[in-house]
Design a protein around this motif. Structure first.
Motif, PDB file in Angstrom:
ATOM      1  N   GLY A  17      27.448  20.826 -39.887  1.00  0.00           N
ATOM      2  CA  GLY A  17      26.347  21.768 -39.700  1.00  0.00           C
ATOM      3  C   GLY A  17      26.561  22.634 -38.471  1.00  0.00           C
ATOM      4  N   TRP A  18      25.961  23.814 -38.508  1.00  0.00           N
ATOM      5  CA  TRP A  18      25.892  24.669 -37.320  1.00  0.00           C
ATOM      6  C   TRP A  18      24.462  24.673 -36.823  1.00  0.00           C
ATOM      7  CZ3 TRP A  18      29.732  26.635 -34.478  1.00  0.00           C
ATOM      8  CH2 TRP A  18      31.011  26.715 -35.052  1.00  0.00           C
ATOM      9  N   PHE A  19      24.323  24.435 -35.539  1.00  0.00           N
ATOM     10  CA  PHE A  19      23.030  24.394 -34.875  1.00  0.00           C
ATOM     11  C   PHE A  19      23.062  25.401 -33.735  1.00  0.00           C
ATOM     12  CE2 PHE A  19      21.351  20.355 -36.620  1.00  0.00           C
ATOM     13  CZ  PHE A  19      22.488  19.906 -37.266  1.00  0.00           C
ATOM     14  N   ARG A  20      21.900  25.723 -33.209  1.00  0.00           N
ATOM     15  CA  ARG A  20      21.875  26.599 -32.048  1.00  0.00           C
ATOM     16  C   ARG A  20      20.715  26.217 -31.140  1.00  0.00           C
ATOM     17  NH1 ARG A  20      20.015  32.446 -34.686  1.00  0.00           N
ATOM     18  NH2 ARG A  20      17.773  31.991 -34.819  1.00  0.00           N
ATOM     19  N   GLU A  26      17.966  23.930 -33.066  1.00  0.00           N
ATOM     20  CA  GLU A  26      17.564  24.088 -34.452  1.00  0.00           C
ATOM     21  C   GLU A  26      18.776  24.170 -35.359  1.00  0.00           C
ATOM     22  OE1 GLU A  26      15.270  27.684 -34.790  1.00  0.00           O
ATOM     23  OE2 GLU A  26      16.851  28.946 -33.966  1.00  0.00           O
ATOM     24  N   GLY A  27      18.594  23.706 -36.575  1.00  0.00           N
ATOM     25  CA  GLY A  27      19.661  23.785 -37.558  1.00  0.00           C
ATOM     26  C   GLY A  27      19.732  25.178 -38.151  1.00  0.00           C
ATOM     27  N   VAL A  28      20.939  25.680 -38.344  1.00  0.00           N
ATOM     28  CA  VAL A  28      21.126  27.027 -38.866  1.00  0.00           C
ATOM     29  C   VAL A  28      21.724  26.985 -40.275  1.00  0.00           C
ATOM     30  CG1 VAL A  28      22.131  29.291 -38.460  1.00  0.00           C
ATOM     31  CG2 VAL A  28      21.511  27.842 -36.515  1.00  0.00           C
ATOM     32  N   ALA A  29      22.763  26.161 -40.460  1.00  0.00           N
ATOM     33  CA  ALA A  29      23.427  26.088 -41.766  1.00  0.00           C
ATOM     34  C   ALA A  29      24.185  24.774 -41.859  1.00  0.00           C
ATOM     35  CB  ALA A  29      24.382  27.256 -41.957  1.00  0.00           C
ATOM     36  N   SER A  30      24.440  24.358 -43.087  1.00  0.00           N
ATOM     37  CA  SER A  30      25.232  23.138 -43.274  1.00  0.00           C
ATOM     38  C   SER A  30      26.079  23.277 -44.523  1.00  0.00           C
ATOM     39  CB  SER A  30      24.329  21.912 -43.372  1.00  0.00           C
ATOM     40  OG  SER A  30      23.619  21.903 -44.606  1.00  0.00           O
ATOM     41  N   ILE A  31      27.137  22.453 -44.578  1.00  0.00           N
ATOM     42  CA  ILE A  31      27.995  22.440 -45.748  1.00  0.00           C
ATOM     43  C   ILE A  31      28.459  21.008 -46.002  1.00  0.00           C
ATOM     44  CG2 ILE A  31      30.066  22.998 -44.382  1.00  0.00           C
ATOM     45  CD1 ILE A  31      31.058  24.587 -46.876  1.00  0.00           C
ATOM     46  N   LYS A  32      28.394  20.588 -47.257  1.00  0.00           N
ATOM     47  CA  LYS A  32      28.962  19.308 -47.663  1.00  0.00           C
ATOM     48  C   LYS A  32      30.392  19.585 -48.083  1.00  0.00           C
ATOM     49  CE  LYS A  32      28.253  15.421 -50.835  1.00  0.00           C
ATOM     50  NZ  LYS A  32      27.462  14.914 -51.983  1.00  0.00           N
ATOM     51  N   ILE A  33      31.342  19.046 -47.353  1.00  0.00           N
ATOM     52  CA  ILE A  33      32.740  19.422 -47.533  1.00  0.00           C
ATOM     53  C   ILE A  33      33.238  19.102 -48.937  1.00  0.00           C
ATOM     54  CG2 ILE A  33      35.081  19.140 -46.660  1.00  0.00           C
ATOM     55  CD1 ILE A  33      33.139  20.549 -44.732  1.00  0.00           C
ATOM     56  N   ALA A  50      28.800  16.935 -37.043  1.00  0.00           N
ATOM     57  CA  ALA A  50      29.286  16.271 -38.241  1.00  0.00           C
ATOM     58  C   ALA A  50      28.500  14.996 -38.497  1.00  0.00           C
ATOM     59  CB  ALA A  50      30.768  15.937 -38.099  1.00  0.00           C
ATOM     60  N   ASP A  51      28.235  14.737 -39.767  1.00  0.00           N
ATOM     61  CA  ASP A  51      27.532  13.519 -40.149  1.00  0.00           C
ATOM     62  C   ASP A  51      27.945  13.148 -41.564  1.00  0.00           C
ATOM     63  OD1 ASP A  51      25.039  11.820 -41.092  1.00  0.00           O
ATOM     64  OD2 ASP A  51      24.971  11.951 -38.915  1.00  0.00           O
ATOM     65  N   PRO A  52      27.985  11.850 -41.870  1.00  0.00           N
ATOM     66  CA  PRO A  52      28.313  11.474 -43.250  1.00  0.00           C
ATOM     67  C   PRO A  52      27.230  11.906 -44.240  1.00  0.00           C
ATOM     68  CG  PRO A  52      28.581   9.610 -41.772  1.00  0.00           C
ATOM     69  CD  PRO A  52      27.869  10.682 -40.998  1.00  0.00           C
ATOM     70  N   SER A  53      26.021  12.140 -43.746  1.00  0.00           N
ATOM     71  CA  SER A  53      24.904  12.472 -44.619  1.00  0.00           C
ATOM     72  C   SER A  53      24.669  13.972 -44.703  1.00  0.00           C
ATOM     73  CB  SER A  53      23.617  11.792 -44.132  1.00  0.00           C
ATOM     74  OG  SER A  53      22.508  12.244 -44.887  1.00  0.00           O
ATOM     75  N   VAL A  59      22.238  12.970 -35.416  1.00  0.00           N
ATOM     76  CA  VAL A  59      23.490  13.402 -36.027  1.00  0.00           C
ATOM     77  C   VAL A  59      24.633  12.728 -35.276  1.00  0.00           C
ATOM     78  CG1 VAL A  59      24.952  15.361 -36.571  1.00  0.00           C
ATOM     79  CG2 VAL A  59      22.463  15.593 -36.706  1.00  0.00           C
ATOM     80  N   ASP A  60      25.627  12.254 -36.026  1.00  0.00           N
ATOM     81  CA  ASP A  60      26.648  11.395 -35.420  1.00  0.00           C
ATOM     82  C   ASP A  60      27.469  12.067 -34.332  1.00  0.00           C
ATOM     83  OD1 ASP A  60      27.787   9.029 -37.994  1.00  0.00           O
ATOM     84  OD2 ASP A  60      25.876   9.299 -36.967  1.00  0.00           O
ATOM     85  N   TYR A  61      28.012  13.230 -34.595  1.00  0.00           N
ATOM     86  CA  TYR A  61      28.953  13.834 -33.643  1.00  0.00           C
ATOM     87  C   TYR A  61      28.632  15.314 -33.425  1.00  0.00           C
ATOM     88  CZ  TYR A  61      31.616   9.611 -34.582  1.00  0.00           C
ATOM     89  OH  TYR A  61      31.995   8.301 -34.716  1.00  0.00           O
ATOM     90  N   TRP A  62      28.814  15.719 -32.175  1.00  0.00           N
ATOM     91  CA  TRP A  62      28.534  17.098 -31.767  1.00  0.00           C
ATOM     92  C   TRP A  62      29.716  17.683 -31.018  1.00  0.00           C
ATOM     93  CZ3 TRP A  62      23.915  19.566 -32.904  1.00  0.00           C
ATOM     94  CH2 TRP A  62      22.885  18.753 -33.377  1.00  0.00           C
ATOM     95  N   GLY A  63      29.898  18.992 -31.188  1.00  0.00           N
ATOM     96  CA  GLY A  63      30.819  19.694 -30.328  1.00  0.00           C
ATOM     97  C   GLY A  63      30.121  20.094 -29.044  1.00  0.00           C
TER      98      GLY A  63
END
Length: 130
Positions: free
Chosen positions: A35-38, A46-53, A98-101, A117-121
């Motif tokens: 996901g992209w957050f800002r 806030e969440g902006v967009a997400s993608i299930k790979i 990134a998250d498994p869900s 959420v599990d991991y953040w940049g």
């Protein structure tokens, strides 16, 4: 070790475009959602967009209004975020996470929940001048 490294932020005039990248490592990329957050100064993240790979299913916040596109490249373990028609109110630090869900990230994007959420940049700054 899981790592998410954002790049591509910068200063752009209103109406301009930027392409952010999120390079991922340390986990099986295709099994996760990104996901992209800002977070703007003085405001909540806030969440902006997400993608299930695995299947490419995407979600976008209402305020995106068709201006942004999230995509992924499994060969490069990278998620891209194309932002067009940028507005001054889009100014913020942008983070990938990134998250498994995939459901959790979609709920963040739709503002229905803010779970862990599990991991953040570390984020990349986007500044849009008027």
């Amino acid at each position: 070790e899981v790592q998410l490294v954002e790049s591509g932020g910068g200063l752009v005039q209103a109406g301009g475009s930027l392409r952010l990248s999120c390079a991922a490592s340390g986990f099986t990329f295709d099994h996760w959602a990104i996901g992209w957050f800002r977070q703007a100064p003085g405001k909540e993240r806030e969440g902006v967009a997400s993608i299930k790979i695995s299947d490419g299913r995407t979600s976008y916040a209402d305020f995106v209004e068709g201006r942004f596109t999230i995509s992924s490249d499994s060969a490069e373990n990278t998620v891209y975020f194309e932002m067009n028609s940028l507005k001054p109110e889009d100014t913020a630090v942008y983070y990938c996470a990134a998250d498994p869900s995939a459901l959790l990230l979609r709920l963040w994007v739709s503002r229905k929940v803010k779970g862990t959420v599990d991991y953040w940049g570390k984020g990349t700054l986007v500044t849009v001048s008027s």
